[in-house]
Design an enzyme around this catalytic site. Structure first.
Site, short mmCIF file in Angstrom:
data_model
loop_
_atom_site.label_atom_id
_atom_site.label_comp_id
_atom_site.label_asym_id
_atom_site.label_seq_id
_atom_site.Cartn_x
_atom_site.Cartn_y
_atom_site.Cartn_z
N GLY A 12 0.79 -1.23 0.00
CA GLY A 12 0.00 0.00 0.00
C GLY A 12 0.82 1.27 0.00
O GLY A 12 0.26 2.36 0.18
N TYR A 66 4.27 -12.55 -15.42
CA TYR A 66 3.27 -11.63 -14.88
C TYR A 66 1.86 -12.11 -15.21
O TYR A 66 0.99 -12.20 -14.33
CB TYR A 66 3.49 -10.23 -15.44
CG TYR A 66 2.57 -9.19 -14.85
CD1 TYR A 66 2.89 -8.54 -13.67
CD2 TYR A 66 1.36 -8.86 -15.48
CE1 TYR A 66 2.04 -7.58 -13.12
CE2 TYR A 66 0.51 -7.91 -14.95
CZ TYR A 66 0.86 -7.27 -13.77
OH TYR A 66 0.00 -6.34 -13.23
N LYS A 90 -0.91 -13.54 -12.46
CA LYS A 90 -2.20 -12.89 -12.25
C LYS A 90 -3.35 -13.85 -12.55
O LYS A 90 -4.40 -13.78 -11.89
CB LYS A 90 -2.30 -11.64 -13.12
CG LYS A 90 -1.28 -10.56 -12.75
CD LYS A 90 -1.37 -10.18 -11.28
CE LYS A 90 -0.41 -9.07 -10.92
NZ LYS A 90 -0.51 -8.66 -9.50
#
Length: 245
Positions: free
Chosen positions: A17, A150, A154
């Site tokens: 975050g 990637y 995902k």
């Protein structure tokens, strides 16, 4: 009538975050009244103050590098957790991901660390009947010519949302996900920084613009709220409609 999007008194943790989409989500929960803790890989929050995609206002910071062996097990998790957002992610460009070393680096952060973090927070979320949100990518639904690791990671994250939705649901934990489209953040600057490419993306996007971290925040707030009480194991694409093109 109680506002279902008021998170006052709730404890929210956003892994990853400190910048980009994760930071936008963290600030969204802070604005909704939550006590928000974020993690990043740098020693302290001050190291992010000059980053253009970081807003550290009102957020508690802890260092966590999920790529480090044993880091998740050693992490000092908040005492109470109502919402956990897993937003860690890396990519390697110039077709580096075809090399096994780079493949392993991406998988360790983007996929392996998800199950490590999910298992670590499961007992605390069970205590509160909380919500776990996993951030993936619309890239998980298609091929990416230069980023096989990637895309595969995902796709794995999207599948994991379904499996954890079943497994964690037994303890009253709702697991869902968000698949962002093209959002101009640091991780995407390698290609979205190219003006020609960016214009091409915008031209194919029905909303006529790139995504913003706050676009993801709105969906995260919904998924963590009682408005989504009957939503389990779903990954919502937040892409401005580009997947329709």
């Amino acid at each position: 009538m109680t506002n279902p999007l008021d998170f006052t008194g709730k404890s929210v943790l956003v892994i990853g975050g400190s910048s980009g989409i994760g930071n936008g989500i963290a600030q969204g929960f802070r604005a909704a009244g939550a006590d928000v803790t974020i993690t990043g890989t740098r020693p302290d929050a001050g190291d992010y103050l000059e980053a253009e995609d970081s807003d550290m206002r009102g957020l508690a910071y802890q260092r966590l590098d999920v790529s480090e062996a044993g880091a998740v097990d050693a992490f000092d998790w908040p005492e109470r957790l109502d919402v956990v957002v897993l937003c860690q992610g890396i990519a390697r460009y110039n077709r580096e991901e075809f090399r096994r070393e780079a493949w392993d680096e991406v998988m360790a952060v983007n996929l392996d660390s998800l199950i490590d973090c999910a298992n670590a927070v499961r007992p605390k979320l069970a205590e509160t009947g909380g919500s776990l949100i996993i951030i993936s990518s619309v890239g998980g639904y298609k091929g990416l010519i230069g980023n096989p690791a990637y895309a595969a990671s995902k796709a794995g994250a999207i599948s994991m949302v379904k499996s954890l939705g079943l497994a964690f649901g037994e303890q009253g934990i709702r697991v869902n996900g968000i698949a962002p489209g093209y959002v101009h953040t640091k991780i995407n600057s390698a290609f979205l920084g190219d003006e020609t490419f960016q214009k091409g993306v915008i031209a194919k996007t029905p909303r006529g613009r790139l995504g913003l971290p706050e676009d993801m925040a709105g969906v995260a707030l919904f998924l963590a709220s009682e408005l989504a009480d009957f939503v389990v194991g779903q990954t919502i694409s937040v892409d401005g409609g580009i997947a329709l093109a």
